[in-house]
Enzyme design. Structure first.
Site: not given
Lengths: 284, 432
Positions: A54, A65
């Protein structure tokens, strides 16, 4: 999606990466701390047992995030990462596993001449990307990207959250191709010491889903990988734990090869843990 | 959702305004966004449990509404046209921000939420939210960029005095954009019991519509006051535009999209004859520096391009690749790379005219209003005041005085001296 182009690209397809044993999905941010280093790191992760890479395409506003990956994105952007540099990097990567592009929608939307996802999806397919994970694109807004992915034979992976309602889950599963990304806990990405109590419940309600299920958000050790697979996952997704290694290496000025060795070792630990988690009676 | 129908006011209930708007947020937040959409439709649009009556009573009694419409006699003589000022600087807290903050914190209570988070740039929205939370007895956490914490100390003190926790955000440039990112992360972690009070008409649906509805109490009042005091609707309404909450507050009732029930009859009918001018921060110059990832302005309506940021498709200051750039304005409250999707749409439709004035013109206007009318405006508001220098229409013009300028005194004194701004008084009264 097993069409002819997959074969000619020499890549296994995303869903098939989960066929034989639990899959290890490994994330790093492209260009952190340089495109050349990312190439080495990805190779090392695959050598360590990674089944799906990924590869993050850094966006300036990464709302999903935690601090670790925010900082990785900043390092990559400061070092000059752009969508064009990213696609070149993907094109150069010499690995035999599928690569998923993880990024935010505005970068996909802006690429090329006309606004919209079509041009980036075409370019990504050309470079060898197998699918997308787009954390700020809920299923409600995913129509244009899903259509472009269908057209170019790419998978679109949706994130199922602990808060996802049954009604939303059905709509997401209707559009899911490749695998289901199970968000193991509330909040943002980042390595944690324990598997969240939410994870077994999340997997239990996906028991009848055909697509492979991979759990991410907070997994950092082989023991956690084993536990998650034992709870019914078909794979584990790990990001921040690798990025911590990259960050420490960048800070200490360690040679790329040494950082790559550490990444390979962690991937190996995670993959071994995941395989050990397969419940005996159901071992394929 | 059962909300895809077109509402009576012409806006799409799925939260789109033409090509703009939508709900671009992580899945973990989507159920909360859906829950909020449902609460918005029931309590705000439907006045369920008398929510809107409660809100209207509280914004009067706690907030001090209605705010006056003042005739600016000296500026009117100077410009040869009647200038009126809508006095949001006189709302409790010193800015229009309380209209929205009180509305959302009250809604959170009706929804059974137990905790409030909010972002703030200049600190005005954070302060208004902290005030509303103290008043309504809700725990409150504010995210504020480290740079803004340091340059807006008085507002940090005010938030702390109201018992709100202030969390400095250190990533990036440490301003509003980063504060929004971090508040969204908090919300994603604590979504089950927490409501995010967004400070402007930005973010995923229903925020742009809901914030407009709470703020449009400004233009609803303004219409009645214009009728009573001027005997007609104004020729034009001028408001500064950053994210755009005071802008849509001042325009909403004229556009006809304002949807808060209980308004005086006729105050929400579209009034296409009224010109609507959104004044953006021209900063030091227009355009985006691609190499530096920086825009020396915050003029996203005038110069931005379409993209997706903070939950909505809208006009943005961004690079060709789609990275969001750091914006600039002498006014912290206008310093944002995006703008509300409804304003972007109204600009495309030609209903709202985007204009901009630069930092220096805003500083000059700050001094002009202080000197000529005895009103010290916020630096944000000063942009709207500055536009009067270019206003060419005849007939009465209303400037929305979105806030008072006490918070900006240090910046204004320093910048005026450094840039030798026209009309700035000397400060030689102090001993060396």
């Amino acid at each position: 999606m097993s069409d002819a182009s997959d074969a000619t690209r020499g890549r296994s397809d995303l869903a098939a990466a989960f066929d034989d044993e639990p899959a290890l999905v490994s994330y790093v941010a492209a260009g952190d701390p340089s495109p050349a280093a990312t190439e080495r790191y990805v190779e090392a992760l695959v050598e360590g047992g990674t089944d799906v890479v990924e590869l993050g395409l850094p966006f300036s506003e990464p709302v999903a995030e935690g601090t670790t990956i925010q900082n990785a994105i900043k390092r990559a952007l400061d070092a000059g990462m752009t969508p064009d540099v990213y696609l070149d990097l993907v094109d150069r990567l010499d690995v035999d596993v599928p690569i998923v592009c993880m990024t935010y929608y505005n970068l996909i939307y802006q690429f090329g001449e006309e606004p919209g996802p079509e041009e980036f999806v075409a370019a990504a397919a050309e470079a060898g990307i197998s699918g997308f994970v787009v954390p700020d694109l809920p299923v409600d807004e995913s129509g244009p990207l899903a259509e472009a992915c269908r057209e170019h034979g790419l998978d679109l992976v949706f994130i199922v959250a602990p808060t996802t309602t049954e009604e939303r889950l059905e709509r997401m599963l209707d559009r899911t191709t490749g695998f289901v990304y199970v968000q193991g806990r509330l909040g943002t990405t980042g390595a944690r010491d324990e598997v969240s109590d939410d994870t077994p419940d999340a997997l239990a309600r996906l028991r009848d889903t055909d697509a492979p299920k991979a759990v991410g958000f907070g997994i950092s050790s082989g023991e956690q990988a084993r536990e998650v697979v034992a709870s019914g996952a078909d794979g584990v997704i790990v990001g921040s734990a690798y990025v911590d290694i990259v960050a420490e290496g960048a800070e200490a000025g360690d040679p790329t090869s040494e950082v790559a060795d550490r990444l390979r070792a962690l991937a190996d630990e995670l993959k071994t843990g995941a395989v050990a988690g397969v419940p005996e009676p159901e071992h394929k | 959702m059962s909300t895809q129908d077109e509402a009576t006011d012409g806006t799409q209930r799925d939260g789109t305004f033409g090509d703009y708007g939508g709900q671009y947020v992580p899945e973990v937040l989507m159920p909360a966004v859906e829950e909020l959409t449902d609460a918005y439709e029931r309590y705000v649009l439907g006045n369920e449990d008398g929510f809107v009556d409660d809100f209207r009573a509280r914004i009067r009694e706690f907030g001090g509404r209605p705010t006056p419409l003042s005739h600016a006699e000296n500026l009117s003589a100077q410009y040869g046209t009647d200038v009126y000022l809508k006095r949001e600087d006189l709302l409790h807290g010193g800015a229009h921000k309380l209209n929205n903050a009180l509305g959302q914190v009250l809604l959170a209570k009706y929804m059974g939420k137990e905790r409030i988070v909010a972002e703030t740039g200049a600190g005005q929205h954070g302060t208004a939210t902290a005030m509303a939370c103290a008043y309504l007895d809700m725990p409150c956490e504010i995210y504020m960029g480290r740079t803004d914490v340091n340059r807006q100390r008085p507002n940090v003190f005010r938030m702390r005095l109201h018992d709100a926790d202030v969390n400095p955000v250190t990533v990036g440039s440490g301003t509003l954009k980063e504060a929004i990112n971090e508040t969204m992360r908090d919300w994603a972690t604590n979504v089950e019991d927490t409501h995010y009070v967004i400070g402007s008409i930005v973010g995923p649906h229903p925020f742009p519509s809901m914030v407009r509805d709470f703020q449009a109490i400004i233009s609803e009042e303004l219409r009645e006051q214009a009728r009573d005091q001027i005997g007609r609707l104004p020729e034009a309404v001028v408001a500064c535009a950053g994210g755009g909450s005071n802008t849509m507050g001042a325009f909403g009732a004229f556009v006809g999209s304002a949807s808060l029930p209980g308004h005086p009859e006729g105050t929400h009918e579209p009034a296409p004859e009224v010109d609507l001018l959104a004044v953006e921060a021209g900063g030091s110059s227009l355009g985006v520096d691609e190499d530096e990832g920086y825009a020396p302005n915050s003029a996203s309506l005038s110069t931005g391009t379409e993209g997706v940021l903070h939950g909505a498709r809208t006009k943005l200051l961004q690079t060709d690749d789609g990275q969001i750039v750091e914006s600039h304005s002498v006014s912290a409250g206008l310093d944002y790379a995006g703008v509300g999707p409804e304003l972007a749409h109204l600009v495309d439709e030609g209903r709202v005219q985007p204009v901009n004035v630069d930092d220096d013109a805003a500083l000059e206007a700050f001094h002009r209003l202080s000197r000529e009318e005895g009103i010290i405006p916020a630096l944000e508001t000063s942009h709207a005041v500055a536009y009067l220098e270019h206003y060419e229409g005849d007939g009465p013009v209303v400037v929305n005085v979105s806030g008072r300028g006490d918070k900006d005194l240090d910046t204004v004194i320093e910048e005026s001296a450094a840039k030798d701004i026209d009309g700035a008084p000397t400060m030689e009264v102090f001993e060396e």
